[in-house]
Scaffold this active site. Structure first.
Site, short mmCIF file in Angstrom:
data_model
loop_
_atom_site.label_atom_id
_atom_site.label_comp_id
_atom_site.label_asym_id
_atom_site.label_seq_id
_atom_site.Cartn_x
_atom_site.Cartn_y
_atom_site.Cartn_z
CG HIS A 39 -1.89 -1.01 1.41
ND1 HIS A 39 -2.05 -1.75 2.56
CD2 HIS A 39 -2.86 -1.43 0.56
CE1 HIS A 39 -3.07 -2.59 2.41
NE2 HIS A 39 -3.57 -2.43 1.20
CE LYS B 258 -13.46 -7.83 6.35
NZ LYS B 258 -13.01 -7.57 5.00
NE ARG C 43 -2.57 -7.66 -3.97
CZ ARG C 43 -3.31 -7.88 -2.90
NH1 ARG C 43 -2.75 -7.98 -1.73
NH2 ARG C 43 -4.61 -8.06 -3.00
CB SER D 156 -4.30 -6.23 5.08
OG SER D 156 -3.96 -4.99 4.55
#
Ligand code: PNS
Length: 162
Positions: free
Chosen positions: A17, A41, A90, A128
């Site tokens: 990031h 969440k 990615r 993450s």
């Protein structure tokens, strides 16, 4: 002034990031890192903590701001007078997901443009969730996240184990 918004969950921010933020800040006049508030969440860090961690690692990049948002990204962008979304790619699966999301965002607001930036290959395997998993099981997260927040992550993971 060209303002770009880099949205995400950032739980926690990774070196992947940060690399995208640094590169974007060289292209746009202003980059707003926008942390999504998702009440459904529960993350490793709460929203205020994520914002603080991102501020800590982007401290010194004069044209980067960090904020949180809830609801639709395009609505948040209107309040900032911004129409450029930055996304990091990615993998092919990232591309498929981002491609759909960019079309949805354009449908919601035709003035929105999504700019996809290819990952630095050094970080193409970093996410993450994988960082969290490695930290939970006591693996080494050096090089995966900015050095000055490594301890915050390790401490939080250990707190949650208790
Ligand atoms: O880091 P993430 O979790 O992949 O980021 C996803 C994010 C925050 C970019 C995305 O979920 C989002 O934009 N959410 C806001 C809701 C929204 O605008 N949805 C419409 C586009 S499908």
């Amino acid at each position: 002034m060209k303002t770009a918004v880099y949205p995400g969950s950032f739980d926690p921010i990774t070196n992947g990031h940060l690399d995208i933020i640094i590169r974007s800040a060289k292209i746009f006049d202003e980059v707003i890192v926008a942390v999504l508030v998702n009440p459904d969440k529960k993350g490793l860090f709460d929203i205020e903590e994520r914002v603080e961690l991102i501020k800590k690692v982007t401290n010194g990049i004069h044209n980067v701001k960090v904020e949180s948002f809830s609801g639709l990204l395009v609505d948040f962008m209107k309040t900032k007078d911004a129409n450029i979304i930055i996304k990091g790619i990615r993998t092919v699966s990232d591309f498929e997901y981002e491609f759909q999301m960019s079309i949805m965002n354009k449908k919601l607001d035709p003035t929105i443009e999504t700019v996809a930036m290819m990952t630095n290959p050094k970080y193409s395997f970093v996410s993450s969730s994988s960082v969290k998993q490695v930290a939970i099981f006591g693996g080494c997260i050096k090089g995966l996240v900015p050095e000055n927040i490594e301890n915050n992550i390790i401490l939080r993971v250990n707190e949650q184990k208790r």
